[in-house]
Design a protein around this motif. Structure first.
Motif, mmCIF file in Angstrom:
data_model
loop_
_atom_site.group_PDB
_atom_site.id
_atom_site.type_symbol
_atom_site.label_atom_id
_atom_site.label_comp_id
_atom_site.label_asym_id
_atom_site.label_seq_id
_atom_site.Cartn_x
_atom_site.Cartn_y
_atom_site.Cartn_z
ATOM 1 N N ALA A 1 29.121 -3.710 -9.851
ATOM 2 C CA ALA A 1 28.383 -2.977 -8.576
ATOM 3 C C ALA A 1 28.328 -1.607 -9.342
ATOM 4 O O ALA A 1 28.902 -1.290 -10.336
ATOM 5 N N ILE B 1 26.309 -0.369 -4.729
ATOM 6 C CA ILE B 1 25.473 -1.444 -4.600
ATOM 7 C C ILE B 1 25.898 -2.673 -5.366
ATOM 8 O O ILE B 1 26.179 -2.453 -6.772
ATOM 9 N N GLU B 2 26.133 -3.740 -5.090
ATOM 10 C CA GLU B 2 26.579 -5.051 -5.735
ATOM 11 C C GLU B 2 25.299 -5.724 -6.226
ATOM 12 O O GLU B 2 24.248 -5.769 -5.506
ATOM 13 N N LYS B 3 25.168 -6.495 -7.381
ATOM 14 C CA LYS B 3 24.099 -7.314 -7.704
ATOM 15 C C LYS B 3 23.728 -8.232 -6.526
ATOM 16 O O LYS B 3 24.562 -8.751 -5.856
ATOM 17 N N THR C 1 21.870 -7.417 -3.965
ATOM 18 C CA THR C 1 21.739 -6.640 -2.451
ATOM 19 C C THR C 1 20.653 -5.751 -2.563
ATOM 20 O O THR C 1 20.351 -5.278 -1.314
ATOM 21 N N ILE C 2 19.953 -5.232 -3.384
ATOM 22 C CA ILE C 2 18.879 -4.638 -3.290
ATOM 23 C C ILE C 2 17.502 -5.101 -4.059
ATOM 24 O O ILE C 2 17.702 -6.153 -4.388
ATOM 25 N N PRO D 1 14.980 -6.282 -6.259
ATOM 26 C CA PRO D 1 15.294 -6.584 -7.842
ATOM 27 C C PRO D 1 14.584 -5.516 -8.831
ATOM 28 O O PRO D 1 15.153 -5.337 -9.893
ATOM 29 N N GLU E 1 17.236 -3.137 -8.960
ATOM 30 C CA GLU E 1 18.512 -3.528 -9.386
ATOM 31 C C GLU E 1 18.699 -3.661 -10.926
ATOM 32 O O GLU E 1 19.346 -3.328 -11.490
ATOM 33 N N THR E 2 17.342 -4.001 -11.374
ATOM 34 C CA THR E 2 17.613 -4.134 -12.863
ATOM 35 C C THR E 2 17.581 -2.954 -13.519
ATOM 36 O O THR E 2 18.401 -2.627 -14.579
ATOM 37 N N ALA F 1 18.892 0.110 -11.973
ATOM 38 C CA ALA F 1 20.398 0.573 -11.807
ATOM 39 C C ALA F 1 21.420 0.019 -12.767
ATOM 40 O O ALA F 1 22.539 0.784 -12.870
ATOM 41 N N PHE F 2 21.355 -1.162 -12.927
ATOM 42 C CA PHE F 2 22.500 -1.828 -13.681
ATOM 43 C C PHE F 2 22.333 -1.646 -15.200
ATOM 44 O O PHE F 2 23.256 -1.718 -15.978
#
Length: 164
Positions: free
Chosen positions: A38, A99-101, A103-104, A106, A109-110, A112-113
């Motif tokens: 997360a 935010i866990e993978k 859940t948002i 794509p 998410e890409t 953010a991580f």
């Protein structure tokens, strides 16, 4: 009701759960104690109007680009988020929490991580609008240690025994 509570308390006081039972339960239900990777992010979101045309998108793009430039010049993310963001957490400086993978969106998410802590993204376009995100904290995937879930497991075992 009073009698049932007293009976339940008496039964629970006689239920003992050994460390071995807790360990066995933990091993059998290991998947329930896996934490997912997360990232905690802050976000500035400028939403599209309903049925946006290219002109309205371009206007919003100029606005978010100006905000992004101000961030790069050192203005506080929290202040600009509170002032301009139309997304969740705007009043809290844009903080939307961990935010866990999966859940948002794509596209978010890409990015953010990939961000390092305290790093600010470029402007990201999504189906709902334009985003700028900042990574605040990260936590990795992995198994929660038995010491942190011991009491929870003990309570579950006691509850199962109490129901029989």
């Amino acid at each position: 009701l009073l009698r049932m509570r007293l009976l339940r308390r008496e039964v629970r006081s006689r239920i003992t759960v050994s460390e071995e039972e807790i360990g066995d339960y933990y091993l059998k239900h290991r998947e329930a104690y896996e934490g997912k990777e997360a990232v905690r992010i802050k976000q500035i979101l400028i939403l599209y109007p309903k049925n946006p045309d290219e002109k309205s998108k371009a206007t919003l793009r100029k606005q978010i680009d100006a905000i992004h430039k101000r961030l790069l010049n050192g203005e506080p993310f929290e202040q600009l988020a509170a002032q301009y963001s139309q997304g969740p957490g705007a009043a809290a400086g844009g903080d939307i929490g961990f935010i866990e993978k999966g859940t948002i969106l794509p596209s978010l998410e890409t990015v953010a991580f990939r961000l390092n802590i305290d790093e600010i993204s470029e402007v990201i376009e999504s189906p709902v609008g334009f985003h700028i995100i900042k990574a605040v904290d990260k936590r990795g995937a992995g198994i929660k240690p038995i010491t942190s879930v011991r009491d929870e497991i003990k309570a579950k075992i006691e509850e199962e025994r109490d129901n029989f």
